[in-house]
Design an enzyme around this catalytic site. Sequence first.
Site, PDB file in Angstrom:
ATOM      1  N   GLU A 284      43.922  17.685  23.284  1.00  0.00           N
ATOM      2  CA  GLU A 284      44.449  18.948  23.795  1.00  0.00           C
ATOM      3  C   GLU A 284      44.834  19.881  22.652  1.00  0.00           C
ATOM      4  O   GLU A 284      44.600  21.102  22.714  1.00  0.00           O
ATOM      5  CB  GLU A 284      45.651  18.668  24.697  1.00  0.00           C
ATOM      6  CG  GLU A 284      45.964  19.759  25.703  1.00  0.00           C
ATOM      7  CD  GLU A 284      46.944  19.266  26.760  1.00  0.00           C
ATOM      8  OE1 GLU A 284      46.528  19.135  27.929  1.00  0.00           O
ATOM      9  OE2 GLU A 284      48.111  19.011  26.430  1.00  0.00           O
ATOM     10  N   CYS A 514      58.678  14.693  34.314  1.00  0.00           N
ATOM     11  CA  CYS A 514      58.454  13.343  34.846  1.00  0.00           C
ATOM     12  C   CYS A 514      59.752  12.560  35.068  1.00  0.00           C
ATOM     13  O   CYS A 514      59.783  11.626  35.868  1.00  0.00           O
ATOM     14  CB  CYS A 514      57.529  12.567  33.925  1.00  0.00           C
ATOM     15  SG  CYS A 514      55.886  13.300  33.752  1.00  0.00           S
TER      16      CYS A 514
END
Length: 599
Positions: A284, A514
């Site tokens: 990424e 998360c």
Amino acid sequence: MKMVTLTIDNKTVEVPKGTTVLEAAAKVGVEIPTLCHMKLDNLEIENKPGGCRVCLVEIQGRKNLAPSCVTEATDGMIVKSSSIRVMNTRRTIVELILSDHPAECLTCAKSGNCDLQSLAIKMGIRELHFSGEKSVHREDQSPAIIRDMDKCIMCRRCETMCNEVQTVGVLSAVNRGFNSVVSPAFEQDLQDSACTYCGQCVAVCPVGALTERDQTGAVIRALSNPDKTVVVQTAPAVRAALGEEFGLEAGTLVTGKMAAALRRLGFDYVFDTDFAADLTIMEEGTELLDRLTRHLNGDSTVKLPILTSCCPAWVKFIEHNFPSLLDVPSSAKSPQQMFGAVAKNYFAEKLNVDRKKLVVVSIMPCVAKKYERGRDEFAVDGNSDVDFVLTTRELSHLIKLANIDFHTLPDEEFDQPMGMSTGASVIFGTTGGVIEAAVRTAYELYTKKPLPKVEFEELRGMEGLRHATIDFGGLPLHIGIAHGLGNARKLLEEIAAGRSQFHAIEIMSCPGGCIGGGGQPFHHGKSDILKKRQQAIYQEDRNKPIRKSHENPFIYQLYEEYLGEPMSEKAHHLLHTKYFDRSTVFEQDGNASETDDKK
């Protein structure tokens, strides 16, 4: 600020004007039970329909009892929270709720964590004085979430999360009276709707009406199969929350004990999703620098800002709601799916094991990961890269089922080569962590200089929308951060309108990232639990000897032995993906269908 003074159960309290009686009572330690009310202060999330009436109180001078969650405290008010009249009425209300509720506590997935069950126990309800017809609804089983509306108490918490916080708009009350139920439009199944499977409805449901699809039995069968090699990966946020299921303080790190428990359960290899998070940063981050460099060189075809793609619920959200922007997110797979692809190919080859005989199990804080593992593009000839996903809650149940004394377990390390990770990978578990990890690597690759400071405080926090500018050696890199899909929608609308000034944006579906995932231990509306989990994540980062993804030696080894280099043809084949147009099209006959076109 104007203050008001009132008395609750003979205790005098002064609170700001606008404070509810329920909030005022909490300030002086008076506990008033609730079912429908929920408030996450740090995240500015509140559900208070005043519908369940469990929080009724007696107010001097008023004829009727008042719901404390929606009644504003006034000057001179005298309140009784537990008078005989209140207790009798409250007990009657709970009995009426129970009279239309399945008596399935022994088999209910929420047993032991059910607010209604806890309330009935606290009130000493052992028999019901009401009987009659019960409402009956069909069960809805999607790849990630099970809806059992026979257990729904119409608290509307799931509606608040789905509509106001996440702006997904899938759940709402339908029908009237005895037949009323919370459901997708036209009482569709979740899998036929625009549901993102973020699991926030599951996280806040006070009963067993919304639960994750349990795969514990399937994992046990895999572990007992001598023909299978079973490996497990554990997500960053799990280690900051698992201890809560065993009575430990929220935010207690249990990384070593978790690894030890997984070995005792019989997993052949205990790995860490953090390894794949480091790998994600390599791909990424390289993609970010490639787009940024081409943009600075005048390439008008470059799509900026680049959006992180780690969160499957957010990916499904953009597929349904912003199909014209599907070329904007990074094409990198999530860490879970990168791990699965590497395990079923690279690691299977090292073991000389057929990929169909290698079982990959994920331990995730996220309900949407159950859906993600089943997407067609993440399988080879029908064999999924990730076979099963257990939530943090499911793992705790499995450990207890195996009669493992979690508290006395020694701290053990993960196995290699896919257990080595850096501090950058750990912070994937909280909002802002993915982009901070990317910046740590991208800065050094772009400037060819070491970071003067590893931690980027400007990227941290719990605000739903944040922005920061990072100096990349004279280049101001504008970064946006959103957690919660309602906040993500605002940033996406700016991109669609051509008004976004960001170069990169991190989006996570769940409040807090998360750490607040739909598969984590239930927080029961206590937002301080999320902050403690976040602090634990940052502590784990500080404890790591290596804190930048590109310095992970086993990541270097993986590229040298197998992948070549970031964004190579082989890396792109294994570690990158495509997105689909899932926007709903209504046909002339009134039926809805997904376009499901590849982008």
